[in-house]
Design an enzyme around this catalytic site. Structure first.
Site, PDB file in Angstrom:
ATOM      1  N   ARG A 137     -43.183 -51.574  13.075  1.00 50.68           N
ATOM      2  CA  ARG A 137     -44.389 -51.626  14.160  1.00 50.68           C
ATOM      3  C   ARG A 137     -45.125 -52.914  14.225  1.00 50.68           C
ATOM      4  O   ARG A 137     -46.276 -53.103  14.070  1.00 50.68           O
ATOM      5  CB  ARG A 137     -45.588 -50.454  13.265  1.00 50.68           C
ATOM      6  N   SER A 165     -50.124 -41.519  13.258  1.00 51.46           N
ATOM      7  CA  SER A 165     -50.078 -41.647  11.858  1.00 51.46           C
ATOM      8  C   SER A 165     -51.183 -42.799  11.474  1.00 51.46           C
ATOM      9  O   SER A 165     -51.286 -43.854  12.053  1.00 51.46           O
ATOM     10  CB  SER A 165     -48.805 -42.158  11.404  1.00 51.46           C
ATOM     11  N   GLU A 194     -52.395 -48.323   9.649  1.00 49.39           N
ATOM     12  CA  GLU A 194     -51.416 -48.681  10.743  1.00 49.39           C
ATOM     13  C   GLU A 194     -52.411 -48.805  12.053  1.00 49.39           C
ATOM     14  O   GLU A 194     -52.093 -49.557  12.838  1.00 49.39           O
ATOM     15  CB  GLU A 194     -50.364 -47.742  11.052  1.00 49.39           C
TER      16      GLU A 194
HETATM   17  P1  FAD Z   1     -53.000 -48.652  22.299  1.00 47.25           P
HETATM   18  O1  FAD Z   1     -53.272 -47.731  21.397  1.00 47.25           O
HETATM   19  O2  FAD Z   1     -53.752 -48.469  23.702  1.00 47.25           O
HETATM   20  O3  FAD Z   1     -53.104 -50.098  21.737  1.00 47.25           O
HETATM   21  C1  FAD Z   1     -52.501 -50.433  20.375  1.00 47.25           C
HETATM   22  C2  FAD Z   1     -52.294 -51.977  20.247  1.00 47.25           C
HETATM   23  O4  FAD Z   1     -51.511 -52.413  21.470  1.00 47.25           O
HETATM   24  C3  FAD Z   1     -53.737 -52.730  20.686  1.00 47.25           C
HETATM   25  O5  FAD Z   1     -53.832 -53.622  19.736  1.00 47.25           O
HETATM   26  C4  FAD Z   1     -53.751 -53.238  22.146  1.00 47.25           C
HETATM   27  O6  FAD Z   1     -54.667 -54.342  22.324  1.00 47.25           O
HETATM   28  C5  FAD Z   1     -52.159 -53.278  22.170  1.00 47.25           C
HETATM   29  N1  FAD Z   1     -51.674 -53.252  23.504  1.00 47.25           N
HETATM   30  C6  FAD Z   1     -51.830 -52.357  24.310  1.00 47.25           C
HETATM   31  N2  FAD Z   1     -51.278 -52.406  25.574  1.00 47.25           N
HETATM   32  C7  FAD Z   1     -50.731 -53.771  25.479  1.00 47.25           C
HETATM   33  C8  FAD Z   1     -50.124 -54.644  26.431  1.00 47.25           C
HETATM   34  N3  FAD Z   1     -49.889 -54.402  27.673  1.00 47.25           N
HETATM   35  N4  FAD Z   1     -50.143 -55.926  25.959  1.00 47.25           N
HETATM   36  C9  FAD Z   1     -50.222 -56.404  24.716  1.00 47.25           C
HETATM   37  N5  FAD Z   1     -51.043 -55.601  23.696  1.00 47.25           N
HETATM   38  C10 FAD Z   1     -51.134 -54.350  24.262  1.00 47.25           C
HETATM   39  N6  FAD Z   1     -46.016 -44.219  17.441  1.00 47.25           N
HETATM   40  C11 FAD Z   1     -44.886 -44.379  17.064  1.00 47.25           C
HETATM   41  O7  FAD Z   1     -44.369 -45.427  16.719  1.00 47.25           O
HETATM   42  N7  FAD Z   1     -44.148 -43.385  16.657  1.00 47.25           N
HETATM   43  C12 FAD Z   1     -44.421 -42.206  16.916  1.00 47.25           C
HETATM   44  O8  FAD Z   1     -43.862 -41.262  16.562  1.00 47.25           O
HETATM   45  C13 FAD Z   1     -45.904 -41.725  17.145  1.00 47.25           C
HETATM   46  N8  FAD Z   1     -46.604 -40.666  17.408  1.00 47.25           N
HETATM   47  C14 FAD Z   1     -47.685 -40.510  17.843  1.00 47.25           C
HETATM   48  C15 FAD Z   1     -48.244 -39.259  17.947  1.00 47.25           C
HETATM   49  C16 FAD Z   1     -49.508 -38.892  18.236  1.00 47.25           C
HETATM   50  C17 FAD Z   1     -50.040 -37.572  18.494  1.00 47.25           C
HETATM   51  C18 FAD Z   1     -50.366 -40.161  18.599  1.00 47.25           C
HETATM   52  C19 FAD Z   1     -51.846 -40.064  19.172  1.00 47.25           C
HETATM   53  C20 FAD Z   1     -49.873 -41.581  18.546  1.00 47.25           C
HETATM   54  C21 FAD Z   1     -48.446 -41.642  18.130  1.00 47.25           C
HETATM   55  N9  FAD Z   1     -48.014 -43.037  17.937  1.00 47.25           N
HETATM   56  C22 FAD Z   1     -46.819 -43.230  17.374  1.00 47.25           C
HETATM   57  C23 FAD Z   1     -48.886 -44.025  18.084  1.00 47.25           C
HETATM   58  C24 FAD Z   1     -48.894 -44.514  19.189  1.00 47.25           C
HETATM   59  O9  FAD Z   1     -48.598 -43.538  20.569  1.00 47.25           O
HETATM   60  C25 FAD Z   1     -48.053 -45.757  19.570  1.00 47.25           C
HETATM   61  O10 FAD Z   1     -48.178 -46.722  18.445  1.00 47.25           O
HETATM   62  C26 FAD Z   1     -47.941 -46.386  20.885  1.00 47.25           C
HETATM   63  O11 FAD Z   1     -46.797 -47.241  21.022  1.00 47.25           O
HETATM   64  C27 FAD Z   1     -49.483 -47.204  21.164  1.00 47.25           C
HETATM   65  O12 FAD Z   1     -49.434 -47.400  22.644  1.00 47.25           O
HETATM   66  P2  FAD Z   1     -50.723 -47.625  23.553  1.00 47.25           P
HETATM   67  O13 FAD Z   1     -50.358 -47.818  24.883  1.00 47.25           O
HETATM   68  O14 FAD Z   1     -51.414 -46.157  23.307  1.00 47.25           O
HETATM   69  O15 FAD Z   1     -51.457 -48.635  22.601  1.00 47.25           O
END
Ligand code: FAD
Length: 300
Positions: A171, A221, A291
């Site tokens: 991560r 998580s 996380e």
């Molecule tokens: P955000 O939550 O919007 O942002 C997370 C971080 O990334 C922030 O610090 C933000 O500033 C940064 N960010 C966002 N976009 C950019 C960009 N373009 N450039 C630079 N930084 C950026 N994660 C897993 O790894 N595996 C799983 O199996 C998993 N299962 C999930 C299940 C559920 C039900 C939920 C709600 C979440 C889960 N996640 C999981 C967590 C999440 O979906 C991942 O970490 C995902 O990659 C986050 O992406 P996001 O676009 O939503 O980022």
């Protein structure tokens, strides 16, 4: 300043004092001063240059599926890439813009019978957030398929970072240190069999639905996996399944998740996280580390 902003950034979709709880997976979060939706790189660079010139803070969010925005909201610009979301196929390579939905991108790969992206079929992030977090599941992760990513540096320049320079870990990526923002990413996949890819994605999503509380708002998580343990197991052993503060509770389905079951707030989330850390440490001696990223200001 507001007049200057409106003049300099004319034509760009910017919403003022916009409640972020309408955009987050947890359904919590106070307002952003300026919530911007650039349609292309030109608009993005105009926003960043204006913000830098005026010393206004800015940050980019993806699908907000891995973070908690505090109830006081975020000062300055919050930039969402929802309109920068194209996905293109070139041979066995997929190039996706940062705002493309990760799950939709895996479906594009499937449509073209390309294998390698199945692990992400149920991860509800954006491409940008997934690269930033090195999202992964079921043995796969972004690091395994990324070729390179185009980023915007904090100063507003665009450059390409090759996958081997991304310092990927669990991560983790180098972007968490540099502040570079993903604009697009290129992934190398392999030719595969459409039905096999489809079956694998269905199997993984079925496993996910069995284990995870997908029916409630959450942030995935909450805690990192502690060495030699599972966070959910430790929380369960501390008898905290269903433990609730305000409208947020430890999921009864998967103790590693915290779900917003009754109009909870970011403060409920933070209080519950702190309480779980204390109680798990007292019970097992292991200190859990979040996380999920917690950003923004407390409500005053
Ligand atoms: P955000 O939550 O919007 O942002 C997370 C971080 O990334 C922030 O610090 C933000 O500033 C940064 N960010 C966002 N976009 C950019 C960009 N373009 N450039 C630079 N930084 C950026 N994660 C897993 O790894 N595996 C799983 O199996 C998993 N299962 C999930 C299940 C559920 C039900 C939920 C709600 C979440 C889960 N996640 C999981 C967590 C999440 O979906 C991942 O970490 C995902 O990659 C986050 O992406 P996001 O676009 O939503 O980022």
């Amino acid at each position: 300043m507001l007049n200057e902003l409106k003049e300099d950034l004319v034509g760009i979709d910017i919403r003022f004092d916009e409640p972020l709880k309408n955009y987050t997976f947890t359904k919590v979060g106070g307002p952003a001063d300026y919530l911007a939706f650039p349609r292309n790189r030109y608009e993005l660079s105009r926003i960043v240059k204006f913000a830098n010139k005026k010393n206004i803070p800015w940050l980019v969010l993806g699908n907000a599926s891995n973070l908690i925005v505090r109830d006081g909201g975020i000062r300055g610009f919050v930039i969402l890439f929802d309109k920068l979301n194209s996905v293109a196929i070139n041979g066995y390579t997929i190039e996706a813009e940062a705002g493309a939905n990760l799950i939709e991108t895996t479906k594009v790969a499937r449509f073209h019978s390309l294998t390698g992206f199945e692990f992400a079929a149920g991860i509800p992030g954006s491409i940008g957030g997934a690269v930033f977090m090195n999202a992964g599941a079921y043995g796969g992760e972004i690091a395994h398929i990324l070729v390179s990513t185009q980023v915007l540096t904090p100063k507003g320049d665009i450059k390409t970072i090759e996958a081997h320079d991304m310092r990927f870990g669990y991560r983790r990526s180098i972007l968490q240190e540099t502040g570079d923002v993903v604009i697009s990413a290129k992934f190398a996949l392999k030719p595969g069999d459409y039905d096999q890819i489809k079956n694998e994605m269905t199997r993984l999503n079925h496993l996910r639905a069995l284990k995870q509380p997908l029916e409630y708002p959450s942030c995935g998580s909450v805690f990192k996996r502690p060495l030699g343990h599972f966070a959910g197991q430790l929380i369960m052993e501390a008898n905290l399944k269903g433990h609730r503060i305000g409208g947020v509770e430890v999921s009864t389905k998967h103790a590693g998740f915290m779900v917003n079951v009754a109009g909870g707030t970011a403060k409920d989330y933070e209080d519950l996280i702190a309480d779980v850390i204390t109680k798990v440490q007292a019970n097992s001696g292991v200190r859990l580390e979040p996380e999920v990223r917690i950003i923004g200001e407390h409500l005053t």
